[in-house]
Design a protein around this motif. Structure first.
Motif, PDB file in Angstrom:
ATOM      1  N   ASN A 192     -31.691 -53.414-130.138  1.00 21.58           N
ATOM      2  CA  ASN A 192     -30.880 -54.468-130.536  1.00 21.58           C
ATOM      3  C   ASN A 192     -31.077 -55.534-131.269  1.00 21.58           C
ATOM      4  O   ASN A 192     -30.539 -55.742-132.582  1.00 21.58           O
ATOM      5  N   HIS A 241     -25.595 -57.423-122.389  1.00 23.68           N
ATOM      6  CA  HIS A 241     -25.072 -56.616-123.584  1.00 23.68           C
ATOM      7  C   HIS A 241     -25.762 -55.738-124.204  1.00 23.68           C
ATOM      8  O   HIS A 241     -25.561 -55.103-125.319  1.00 23.68           O
ATOM      9  N   GLU A 242     -27.281 -55.469-123.675  1.00 26.52           N
ATOM     10  CA  GLU A 242     -28.290 -54.884-124.777  1.00 26.52           C
ATOM     11  C   GLU A 242     -28.633 -53.491-123.839  1.00 26.52           C
ATOM     12  O   GLU A 242     -29.836 -53.480-123.692  1.00 26.52           O
ATOM     13  N   CYS A 254     -31.214 -61.914-124.932  1.00 30.05           N
ATOM     14  CA  CYS A 254     -31.193 -62.612-126.372  1.00 30.05           C
ATOM     15  C   CYS A 254     -30.588 -63.831-126.214  1.00 30.05           C
ATOM     16  O   CYS A 254     -30.204 -64.233-124.850  1.00 30.05           O
ATOM     17  N   ARG A 257     -34.623 -62.964-133.465  1.00 31.27           N
ATOM     18  CA  ARG A 257     -33.648 -62.395-134.834  1.00 31.27           C
ATOM     19  C   ARG A 257     -34.686 -62.550-136.330  1.00 31.27           C
ATOM     20  O   ARG A 257     -34.564 -61.594-136.962  1.00 31.27           O
ATOM     21  N   SER A 293     -27.548 -65.019-126.882  1.00 25.83           N
ATOM     22  CA  SER A 293     -26.322 -64.722-126.177  1.00 25.83           C
ATOM     23  C   SER A 293     -26.075 -64.862-125.046  1.00 25.83           C
ATOM     24  O   SER A 293     -25.347 -65.283-124.211  1.00 25.83           O
ATOM     25  N   ASP A 294     -27.401 -64.347-124.236  1.00 30.94           N
ATOM     26  CA  ASP A 294     -27.352 -64.393-122.691  1.00 30.94           C
ATOM     27  C   ASP A 294     -27.428 -65.869-122.241  1.00 30.94           C
ATOM     28  O   ASP A 294     -26.932 -66.270-121.324  1.00 30.94           O
TER      29      ASP A 294
HETATM   30 ZN   LIG Z   1     -27.880 -59.789-127.837  1.00 31.49          ZN
END
Ligand SMILES: [Zn+2]
Ligand SMILES: [Zn+2]
Length: 367
Positions: free
Chosen positions: A162, A63-64, A42, A191, A44-45
């Motif tokens: 996620n 993180h997913e 996502c 999102r 954030s990556d």
């Molecule tokens: Zn994420």
């Protein structure tokens, strides 16, 4: 017998990733090892990769995580209600259970273990080092939160727990969306589209999504996933369109999920109905918002809530929706990548790969 070593992608600096191999750690009664089936990618990556999010390096990103329990201690198996061979979705945050945030039921912002403690955010120097899902195997800490996921769903779809969990938390749980509500979603990325799906599942009345000219395909996809109206803010007068669609009332719920751009935050106040709930979930690099008219909050009695992360309740809603098969989630999934192509995966999502456009993608370590 499990293999003696495992491969993982390590981030050593901004835009620096390398493949390394690690000894497989021993587990005790309270911990486990996850065989990673898929790791979602996502925004954030991208921010972690470029160095926009400060993290303690070197570390293993990812993180997913979705995977299968490879080994588990007796107490962990009992506490988590899972066993070897079970497929689980793993929450990013590993709460401490004792800090003020945890005790008040806000564990997704727990900082009780020093900084942001969760998968992809703990450095290699913290034993046993395997704290990220860009890997074949990942360590599971005693305070991990895991959710069972049915094993027959393709991993690249199941791993959408996620973004969909975020959709449920931001577009439904926090603004308390339900029948009769008009929901306006600012931004048609991963999102935003997840927010459309969640708002539709929650019974929202009218769903509107805004985007830019370059988002045309994503806006069309929003329509396929349940949006009633789409607005191209570069070619249309978005304020006027929202007023027209809502018979002059404005939107009951506004979800702001665009990244970097601050203007949608200021605009959200114009789109909002009297008594509206505005959810801010897109981060802007700590920039100030120009033309932010606070009087609009006062005169409309608007509630503004910040959203950081996802809660167990919303992850569960997402997993149940995935398992139901009711939504054509494969339309969101555009790319599968091998572990060794982690960098390409991030750059593709970031739009840095000429001629390729990505909505949802994941790494599949078994590819
Ligand atoms: Zn994420
Ligand atoms: Zn805590």
């Amino acid at each position: 017998m499990p293999p003696k070593r495992t491969r993982a992608v390590v981030q050593t600096g901004a835009r620096q990733l390398e493949m390394r191999d690690f000894p497989i750690p021993d587990i005790d009664a309270d911990t486990a090892l996850l065989r990673v089936e898929a790791c979602g990618i996502c925004g954030s990556d991208v921010e972690q990769y470029t160095g926009t999010i400060p993290v303690r390096l070197p570390l293993i990103p990812g993180h997913e995580p979705l995977g299968v329990i490879e080994q588990i201690g007796d107490r962990a198996a009992k506490r988590w209600g899972v066993n070897v061979g079970d497929r689980v979705a793993v929450e990013t945050l590993i709460p401490c259970g004792h800090c003020r945030a945890c005790i008040e039921g806000r564990y997704q912002v727990c900082r009780g273990r020093g900084g942001m403690f969760g998968y992809a955010y703990v450095p290699l120097s913290h034993p046993p080092g395997l704290w990220g899902a860009y890997a074949e195997l990942m360590y599971l800490d005693p305070f991990s939160i895991v959710h069972r996921v049915r094993p027959d769903i393709p991993a690249s779809i199941a791993v959408m727990f996620n973004p969909l969990g975020a959709g449920f938390r931001w577009a439904v749980e926090l603004p308390d969306t339900g029948p009769g509500d008009t929901v306006l979603i600012l931004g048609p990325g991963q999102r935003g589209l997840a927010s459309v799906i969640a708002a539709r599942a929650a019974g929202a009345d009218t769903i509107i999504v805004t985007g830019l000219r370059r988002d045309a395909a994503k806006l069309e996809l929003a329509r396929t996933l349940g949006a009633d109206h789409i607005i191209n803010v570069e070619d249309e007068d978005a304020r006027k369109r929202v007023q027209e669609i809502t018979n002059g009332h404005g939107a009951d719920v506004v979800v702001e999920v665009s990244s970097y751009a601050t203007q949608p935050v200021a605009e959200a106040l114009y789109f909002a109905a009297t008594g509206a709930r505005i959810i801010l979930a897109g981060v802007k690099g700590f920039k100030a918002v120009d033309n932010f008219i606070s009087d609009l909050i006062v005169v409309k009695e608007v509630t503004i809530k910040g959203a950081f992360g996802v809660t167990s309740r919303s992850y569960e809603a997402a997993i149940r929706l995935i398992e139901s098969g009711r939504v054509p989630l494969q339309k969101l999934h555009t790319h599968d990548f091998k572990l060794e192509d982690a960098e390409l995966a991030i750059r593709t999502l970031a739009g840095e790969v000429e001629g390729d456009s990505c909505i949802h993608s994941c790494l599949l370590p078994a590819l």
